[in-house]
Design a protein around this motif. Sequence first.
Motif, mmCIF file in Angstrom:
data_model
loop_
_atom_site.group_PDB
_atom_site.id
_atom_site.type_symbol
_atom_site.label_atom_id
_atom_site.label_comp_id
_atom_site.label_asym_id
_atom_site.label_seq_id
_atom_site.Cartn_x
_atom_site.Cartn_y
_atom_site.Cartn_z
ATOM 1 N N GLY A 173 0.701 -1.150 0.003
ATOM 2 C CA GLY A 173 0.078 0.055 -0.026
ATOM 3 C C GLY A 173 0.969 1.307 0.028
ATOM 4 O O GLY A 173 0.267 2.171 -0.107
ATOM 5 N N ASP A 174 2.113 1.069 0.125
ATOM 6 C CA ASP A 174 2.909 2.460 0.255
ATOM 7 C C ASP A 174 2.973 3.048 -1.284
ATOM 8 O O ASP A 174 2.956 2.298 -2.116
ATOM 9 N N ALA A 175 2.896 4.323 -1.009
ATOM 10 C CA ALA A 175 3.048 5.220 -2.332
ATOM 11 C C ALA A 175 4.336 5.233 -3.094
ATOM 12 O O ALA A 175 5.197 5.444 -2.278
ATOM 13 N N ILE A 176 4.570 5.041 -4.202
ATOM 14 C CA ILE A 176 5.468 5.357 -4.990
ATOM 15 C C ILE A 176 5.250 6.254 -6.374
ATOM 16 O O ILE A 176 4.355 6.106 -6.784
ATOM 17 N N VAL A 177 5.665 7.802 -5.943
ATOM 18 C CA VAL A 177 5.173 8.607 -6.605
ATOM 19 C C VAL A 177 6.254 9.084 -7.702
ATOM 20 O O VAL A 177 7.469 9.436 -7.371
ATOM 21 N N VAL A 239 1.278 -0.939 -8.505
ATOM 22 C CA VAL A 239 0.064 -0.724 -9.565
ATOM 23 C C VAL A 239 -0.527 0.754 -9.413
ATOM 24 O O VAL A 239 -0.245 1.318 -8.359
ATOM 25 N N PHE A 240 -0.736 1.174 -10.592
ATOM 26 C CA PHE A 240 -1.388 2.625 -10.673
ATOM 27 C C PHE A 240 -2.602 2.938 -9.614
ATOM 28 O O PHE A 240 -3.457 2.013 -9.612
ATOM 29 N N ASP A 241 -2.472 4.165 -9.166
ATOM 30 C CA ASP A 241 -3.627 4.513 -8.288
ATOM 31 C C ASP A 241 -4.137 5.620 -8.921
ATOM 32 O O ASP A 241 -5.498 5.499 -8.984
ATOM 33 N N GLU A 242 -3.395 6.811 -9.108
ATOM 34 C CA GLU A 242 -4.021 7.948 -9.733
ATOM 35 C C GLU A 242 -3.000 8.968 -10.242
ATOM 36 O O GLU A 242 -1.741 8.895 -10.126
ATOM 37 N N PHE A 243 -3.614 9.847 -11.009
ATOM 38 C CA PHE A 243 -2.808 10.874 -11.388
ATOM 39 C C PHE A 243 -3.269 12.269 -10.867
ATOM 40 O O PHE A 243 -4.530 12.364 -10.893
ATOM 41 N N THR A 244 -2.415 13.049 -10.439
ATOM 42 C CA THR A 244 -2.587 14.612 -10.180
ATOM 43 C C THR A 244 -2.066 15.714 -10.791
ATOM 44 O O THR A 244 -0.661 15.751 -10.998
ATOM 45 N N PRO A 245 -2.790 16.462 -11.565
ATOM 46 C CA PRO A 245 -2.058 17.306 -12.242
ATOM 47 C C PRO A 245 -1.248 18.488 -11.700
ATOM 48 O O PRO A 245 -1.632 18.678 -10.667
ATOM 49 N N THR A 246 -0.523 18.901 -12.276
ATOM 50 C CA THR A 246 0.501 20.022 -11.489
ATOM 51 C C THR A 246 -0.270 21.036 -11.199
ATOM 52 O O THR A 246 -0.023 21.726 -10.031
#
Length: 260
Positions: A173-177, A239-246
């Motif tokens: 569950g850790d985030a990799i961004v 696995v991909f979770d979400e995209f956040t625009p700049t």
Amino acid sequence: MGDREHTSRRERRERPRRRVSVLGVIGELLITVGVVALLFVAWQMWIGDVIIGGQKHAEADALSQSWMMPAATPSESASPAPVPTDAPAEAVVPVLAQPAHGEQFGVMFVPRFGTDWKFTIAAGTTRKDILDLGEIGHYADTAMPGQVGNTVYAAHRWTSGQPFDPIDKLVVGDAIVVQTAEGWYTYRFRTLEYVQDTQVDVLLPVPQQAGVEANGRYLTLTSCAPKLNMLERIIAYAVFDEFTPTADGPPAALTEGVTV
């Protein structure tokens, strides 16, 4: 009295002198070389890594901040914004084109590794001009961040700032961004695996699934395991979770579960 002095001088003359043997000299040289080698290893594994790591964190932070600078305000003559409709628009995940070899195109964050952990991502995985300089390398011809398929990265676990040293500390569950000029792509860690260095199927669009067409977005991290062993690899899958625009600002994932 004279006889005793004469006898003493004769004994000193007859006392054998200590000879410096060739083997003794070689032994002392080997000891010196060993000490120098140990100091060099200490430098590489601790002092040098701390210095290089600090430099790379600063470089990554500068690149990240440059992408968050506000864009120029559009003029009044610009095209009007589209009129919203009742039907929600499908979220579009932007995908960068494959960059040229050595080009920096992203910054990676892993909150589990600490608030200061951030490294630039460059295209390619060659040692001399990318990995040995403390960068995270992106495997050519694997997916770009946010693209359907498998986006794959490599980095050192020791020396050169040791970017992937704590890879075995990841928790499900850790985030990799991954941040690019477009925004932040958040993936969620799923599992670790140890494989032989010849097991290149971890680079496939669906990791280790030859001939299977990708229908999801995956991220794979690769490094040496154990640290000084070049015959095995430690692999982290996400696995991909979400995209956040700049324009929306940094995602909450950057501060979730941060280890100070």
